[in-house]
Design a protein around this motif. Structure first.
Motif, PDB file in Angstrom:
ATOM      1  N   LEU A   1     -18.392 -74.027  48.199  1.00 26.68           N
ATOM      2  CA  LEU A   1     -19.191 -73.859  49.340  1.00 26.68           C
ATOM      3  C   LEU A   1     -19.226 -73.272  50.604  1.00 26.68           C
ATOM      4  O   LEU A   1     -19.863 -72.462  51.017  1.00 26.68           O
ATOM      5  CB  LEU A   1     -19.935 -75.475  50.208  1.00 26.68           C
TER       6      LEU A   1
ATOM      7  N   GLY B   1     -19.888 -69.684  52.145  1.00 26.12           N
ATOM      8  CA  GLY B   1     -19.918 -69.557  53.877  1.00 26.12           C
ATOM      9  C   GLY B   1     -19.632 -68.576  54.125  1.00 26.12           C
ATOM     10  O   GLY B   1     -20.234 -67.562  55.798  1.00 26.12           O
TER      11      GLY B   1
ATOM     12  N   GLN C   1     -20.604 -79.571  69.523  1.00 24.95           N
ATOM     13  CA  GLN C   1     -20.128 -77.595  69.311  1.00 24.95           C
ATOM     14  C   GLN C   1     -19.773 -77.255  68.264  1.00 24.95           C
ATOM     15  O   GLN C   1     -19.789 -76.376  67.294  1.00 24.95           O
ATOM     16  CB  GLN C   1     -19.545 -76.915  70.685  1.00 24.95           C
ATOM     17  N   SER C   2     -18.381 -78.440  67.942  1.00 24.72           N
ATOM     18  CA  SER C   2     -18.079 -78.695  66.520  1.00 24.72           C
ATOM     19  C   SER C   2     -19.171 -79.039  65.334  1.00 24.72           C
ATOM     20  O   SER C   2     -19.239 -77.951  64.666  1.00 24.72           O
ATOM     21  CB  SER C   2     -16.765 -80.089  66.359  1.00 24.72           C
TER      22      SER C   2
ATOM     23  N   ASP D   1     -19.352 -90.916  59.355  1.00 23.02           N
ATOM     24  CA  ASP D   1     -18.579 -91.673  59.395  1.00 23.02           C
ATOM     25  C   ASP D   1     -18.105 -92.778  60.324  1.00 23.02           C
ATOM     26  O   ASP D   1     -17.418 -92.060  61.038  1.00 23.02           O
ATOM     27  CB  ASP D   1     -17.492 -91.374  58.350  1.00 23.02           C
TER      28      ASP D   1
ATOM     29  N   ARG E   1     -16.836 -87.758  72.597  1.00 26.55           N
ATOM     30  CA  ARG E   1     -15.311 -85.945  73.219  1.00 26.55           C
ATOM     31  C   ARG E   1     -16.431 -85.458  73.533  1.00 26.55           C
ATOM     32  O   ARG E   1     -17.580 -84.633  72.784  1.00 26.55           O
ATOM     33  CB  ARG E   1     -14.342 -86.026  72.427  1.00 26.55           C
TER      34      ARG E   1
ATOM     35  N   GLU F   1     -14.426 -89.966  68.119  1.00 25.02           N
ATOM     36  CA  GLU F   1     -14.508 -88.820  68.220  1.00 25.02           C
ATOM     37  C   GLU F   1     -15.821 -88.181  69.011  1.00 25.02           C
ATOM     38  O   GLU F   1     -15.989 -86.847  68.858  1.00 25.02           O
ATOM     39  CB  GLU F   1     -14.316 -87.894  67.399  1.00 25.02           C
TER      40      GLU F   1
ATOM     41  N   LEU G   1     -21.902 -72.705  59.447  1.00 19.54           N
ATOM     42  CA  LEU G   1     -21.031 -72.322  58.288  1.00 19.54           C
ATOM     43  C   LEU G   1     -21.873 -72.929  57.072  1.00 19.54           C
ATOM     44  O   LEU G   1     -21.889 -71.970  56.235  1.00 19.54           O
ATOM     45  CB  LEU G   1     -19.800 -72.967  58.387  1.00 19.54           C
ATOM     46  N   LEU G   2     -21.880 -73.725  56.680  1.00 18.53           N
ATOM     47  CA  LEU G   2     -22.296 -74.761  55.077  1.00 18.53           C
ATOM     48  C   LEU G   2     -23.806 -74.107  55.444  1.00 18.53           C
ATOM     49  O   LEU G   2     -24.094 -73.360  54.116  1.00 18.53           O
ATOM     50  CB  LEU G   2     -22.848 -76.009  56.257  1.00 18.53           C
TER      51      LEU G   2
ATOM     52  N   VAL H   1     -16.935 -78.808  47.901  1.00 17.85           N
ATOM     53  CA  VAL H   1     -16.676 -78.675  49.455  1.00 17.85           C
ATOM     54  C   VAL H   1     -16.034 -77.240  49.671  1.00 17.85           C
ATOM     55  O   VAL H   1     -16.289 -76.305  49.972  1.00 17.85           O
ATOM     56  CB  VAL H   1     -15.978 -79.213  49.737  1.00 17.85           C
TER      57      VAL H   1
ATOM     58  N   ALA I   1     -18.756 -82.777  53.793  1.00 13.84           N
ATOM     59  CA  ALA I   1     -18.730 -81.263  54.353  1.00 13.84           C
ATOM     60  C   ALA I   1     -18.826 -81.897  56.276  1.00 13.84           C
ATOM     61  O   ALA I   1     -18.346 -81.227  57.353  1.00 13.84           O
ATOM     62  CB  ALA I   1     -18.921 -80.471  54.659  1.00 13.84           C
TER      63      ALA I   1
ATOM     64  N   THR J   1     -20.735 -75.483  64.879  1.00 12.42           N
ATOM     65  CA  THR J   1     -20.337 -74.304  63.977  1.00 12.42           C
ATOM     66  C   THR J   1     -20.642 -75.049  62.355  1.00 12.42           C
ATOM     67  O   THR J   1     -20.063 -74.354  61.604  1.00 12.42           O
ATOM     68  CB  THR J   1     -19.025 -74.182  64.941  1.00 12.42           C
ATOM     69  N   VAL J   2     -20.182 -76.046  62.577  1.00 16.19           N
ATOM     70  CA  VAL J   2     -20.009 -76.184  60.916  1.00 16.19           C
ATOM     71  C   VAL J   2     -21.487 -76.257  60.108  1.00 16.19           C
ATOM     72  O   VAL J   2     -21.518 -76.553  59.661  1.00 16.19           O
ATOM     73  CB  VAL J   2     -19.898 -77.843  60.815  1.00 16.19           C
TER      74      VAL J   2
ATOM     75  N   VAL K   1     -13.021 -69.593  65.983  1.00 11.92           N
ATOM     76  CA  VAL K   1     -13.677 -70.689  65.560  1.00 11.92           C
ATOM     77  C   VAL K   1     -14.258 -71.145  64.183  1.00 11.92           C
ATOM     78  O   VAL K   1     -14.630 -72.576  64.019  1.00 11.92           O
ATOM     79  CB  VAL K   1     -15.496 -69.899  66.276  1.00 11.92           C
TER      80      VAL K   1
ATOM     81  N   HIS L   1     -14.740 -91.924  62.448  1.00 16.88           N
ATOM     82  CA  HIS L   1     -15.308 -91.230  63.120  1.00 16.88           C
ATOM     83  C   HIS L   1     -15.825 -91.398  64.278  1.00 16.88           C
ATOM     84  O   HIS L   1     -15.406 -90.444  65.876  1.00 16.88           O
ATOM     85  CB  HIS L   1     -15.248 -90.015  62.696  1.00 16.88           C
TER      86      HIS L   1
ATOM     87  N   GLU M   1     -12.528 -78.292  60.172  1.00 17.19           N
ATOM     88  CA  GLU M   1     -13.345 -79.441  60.631  1.00 17.19           C
ATOM     89  C   GLU M   1     -14.629 -80.581  59.904  1.00 17.19           C
ATOM     90  O   GLU M   1     -14.712 -81.567  59.278  1.00 17.19           O
ATOM     91  CB  GLU M   1     -14.187 -79.634  61.760  1.00 17.19           C
ATOM     92  N   ALA M   2     -14.769 -79.493  58.523  1.00 14.09           N
ATOM     93  CA  ALA M   2     -15.788 -79.991  57.626  1.00 14.09           C
ATOM     94  C   ALA M   2     -14.514 -80.367  55.804  1.00 14.09           C
ATOM     95  O   ALA M   2     -15.626 -80.533  54.798  1.00 14.09           O
ATOM     96  CB  ALA M   2     -16.064 -78.679  56.837  1.00 14.09           C
TER      97      ALA M   2
ATOM     98  N   THR N   1     -19.031 -85.478  57.351  1.00 18.07           N
ATOM     99  CA  THR N   1     -18.301 -86.244  56.705  1.00 18.07           C
ATOM    100  C   THR N   1     -17.809 -86.621  58.599  1.00 18.07           C
ATOM    101  O   THR N   1     -18.357 -87.702  59.163  1.00 18.07           O
ATOM    102  CB  THR N   1     -16.682 -86.358  56.335  1.00 18.07           C
ATOM    103  N   GLN N   2     -17.572 -86.033  59.943  1.00 24.49           N
ATOM    104  CA  GLN N   2     -17.059 -86.318  60.724  1.00 24.49           C
ATOM    105  C   GLN N   2     -17.440 -86.424  61.419  1.00 24.49           C
ATOM    106  O   GLN N   2     -17.866 -87.020  62.567  1.00 24.49           O
ATOM    107  CB  GLN N   2     -16.209 -85.364  61.481  1.00 24.49           C
TER     108      GLN N   2
ATOM    109  N   ARG O   1     -25.069 -70.862  56.455  1.00 22.97           N
ATOM    110  CA  ARG O   1     -24.933 -69.431  55.789  1.00 22.97           C
ATOM    111  C   ARG O   1     -24.024 -70.336  54.511  1.00 22.97           C
ATOM    112  O   ARG O   1     -23.941 -68.972  53.056  1.00 22.97           O
ATOM    113  CB  ARG O   1     -23.316 -68.735  56.094  1.00 22.97           C
TER     114      ARG O   1
ATOM    115  N   THR P   1     -12.487 -82.394  56.836  1.00 18.36           N
ATOM    116  CA  THR P   1     -12.174 -83.405  57.203  1.00 18.36           C
ATOM    117  C   THR P   1     -11.245 -84.567  56.437  1.00 18.36           C
ATOM    118  O   THR P   1     -10.629 -85.532  56.359  1.00 18.36           O
ATOM    119  CB  THR P   1     -12.809 -84.019  58.486  1.00 18.36           C
ATOM    120  N   GLN P   2     -12.162 -84.714  55.163  1.00 17.30           N
ATOM    121  CA  GLN P   2     -12.276 -86.021  54.505  1.00 17.30           C
ATOM    122  C   GLN P   2     -11.067 -86.113  53.653  1.00 17.30           C
ATOM    123  O   GLN P   2     -10.310 -86.608  53.075  1.00 17.30           O
ATOM    124  CB  GLN P   2     -13.606 -85.881  53.362  1.00 17.30           C
TER     125      GLN P   2
ATOM    126  N   ALA Q   1     -14.073 -74.663  62.314  1.00 14.96           N
ATOM    127  CA  ALA Q   1     -14.796 -75.480  62.054  1.00 14.96           C
ATOM    128  C   ALA Q   1     -14.457 -75.591  60.131  1.00 14.96           C
ATOM    129  O   ALA Q   1     -15.192 -76.546  59.488  1.00 14.96           O
ATOM    130  CB  ALA Q   1     -16.256 -74.767  62.087  1.00 14.96           C
TER     131      ALA Q   1
ATOM    132  N   ARG R   1     -20.763 -60.224  52.379  1.00 15.29           N
ATOM    133  CA  ARG R   1     -22.695 -59.942  51.685  1.00 15.29           C
ATOM    134  C   ARG R   1     -22.245 -58.317  51.662  1.00 15.29           C
ATOM    135  O   ARG R   1     -22.015 -57.738  52.362  1.00 15.29           O
ATOM    136  CB  ARG R   1     -23.608 -60.523  52.200  1.00 15.29           C
TER     137      ARG R   1
END
Lengths: 195, 195
Positions: free
Chosen positions: A187, A191, B179-180, B165, B174, B171, B187-188, A184, B159, B183-184, A151, B168, A158-159, B161-162, B190, A161-162, A155, A195
């Motif tokens: 960051l 993440g 969920q995407s 923007d 979908r 998408e 992560l961010l 990015v 991060a 999870t992103v 997962v 996208h 997908e983060a 963007t998806q 964190r 993507t750009q 992520a 730790r």
């Protein structure tokens, strides 16, 4: 080209890419490919049963070139955090080169990618598997923390993507693109850091 | 509409959006807008000097609606980590609604956004300023760590963007999109959490 040379799938695919470069995605035909190889179109169809199959295969070949470059990064000697950054940098670099070095061929392949979404999804799965391998290595060494590695790999993809989705190609050459990428990535590495 | 009603910029912009909805970006004219309001096109030009100015203003109005919703989140009572997640969720939600509820108007505004990139950049700066305010709050409370808050705000925006923007938009509906997003965001969050 001498027709006595053995007609391999790779020769057909190389010729297909040449034809796509000259004629574009809309106009390229199997007859053009056969003519470029000095063979009958029946000979091409013995390797690729339909025009759609040939277009899918040449799309896969285009994407596989990037996968191969990135596989070398995965197998490389770097520590996991450096390797992860290098992997994304190599992906961004490969994409920028494809888009910048031959923009017309890049556009042609973008059309092909849209009509072969199954090939694209399989490619993304391969790339996510590579990311999973780097994460696994880092978690094993106590450098990364990820509750679900698969997962987290998705992520991360997908983060960013750009920096790899072809719809963003026009932004890749703008002055701040490299700095965006760096911040990015910093960051994201923070993440997943243990730790 | 009764021409005795005062002709305000807001009335003109509302009528412009109606005209855009009916005719699309390519065919909408200032004469259509004036006709819809029951006034002369000269009256419209007294408020917006050129057709380009009117199109820029209606684009800004469309984007400002999202900015206003997000400003309420920034002013809200949540703890900074929850607020940051809520802010991105509200942005994703606003975008999905704009794209899903009236896809033709969304496409029309996507065309307008491309021809008014200065308006779009100003909008992105406003959103990044809102993110900066949330980060500032979290750093002040010792919840977030960010070496350069403005740079981190921009990285968070890029991060994700998806999920905002318009390129996208296909998408966003979908099955795995939510969920995407989750999870992103995890992560961010964190990546900016204080340690």
């Amino acid at each position: 080209m001498a027709p006595t040379e053995t007609l391999t799938p790779e020769r057909i695919l190389a010729a297909t890419e040449d034809v796509l470069r000259r004629h574009g995605a809309a106009k390229a035909t199997v007859v053009d490919v056969a003519r470029a190889l000095g063979v009958s179109h029946g000979s091409v169809y013995r390797h690729f049963g339909t025009k759609a199959e040939l277009r899918g295969a040449v799309t896969r070949r285009w994407l596989d070139r990037t996968t191969a470059v990135l596989a070398e990064v995965v197998a490389g000697p770097e520590e996991p955090p450096a390797k992860l950054r290098l992997w994304f940098a190599a992906l961004f670099d490969a994409k920028r080169h494809k888009a910048g070095d031959d923009p017309e061929l890049f556009d042609t392949y973008s059309v092909l990618a849209r009509e072969n979404s199954d090939v694209v999804y399989a490619h993304i799965d391969e790339l996510t598997d590579q990311l999973t391998a780097i994460l696994q290595e880092g978690v094993g060494q106590g450098r990364f923390e990820a509750p679900d590695i698969g997962v987290t790999a998705r992520a991360l993809f997908e983060a960013t993507t750009q920096f790899h989705d072809p719809v963003h190609a026009p932004e890749w050459s703008r002055p701040g693109a490299q700095q965006s990428f760096d911040t990015v990535l910093t960051l994201l590495l923070r993440g997943i850091a243990a730790r």
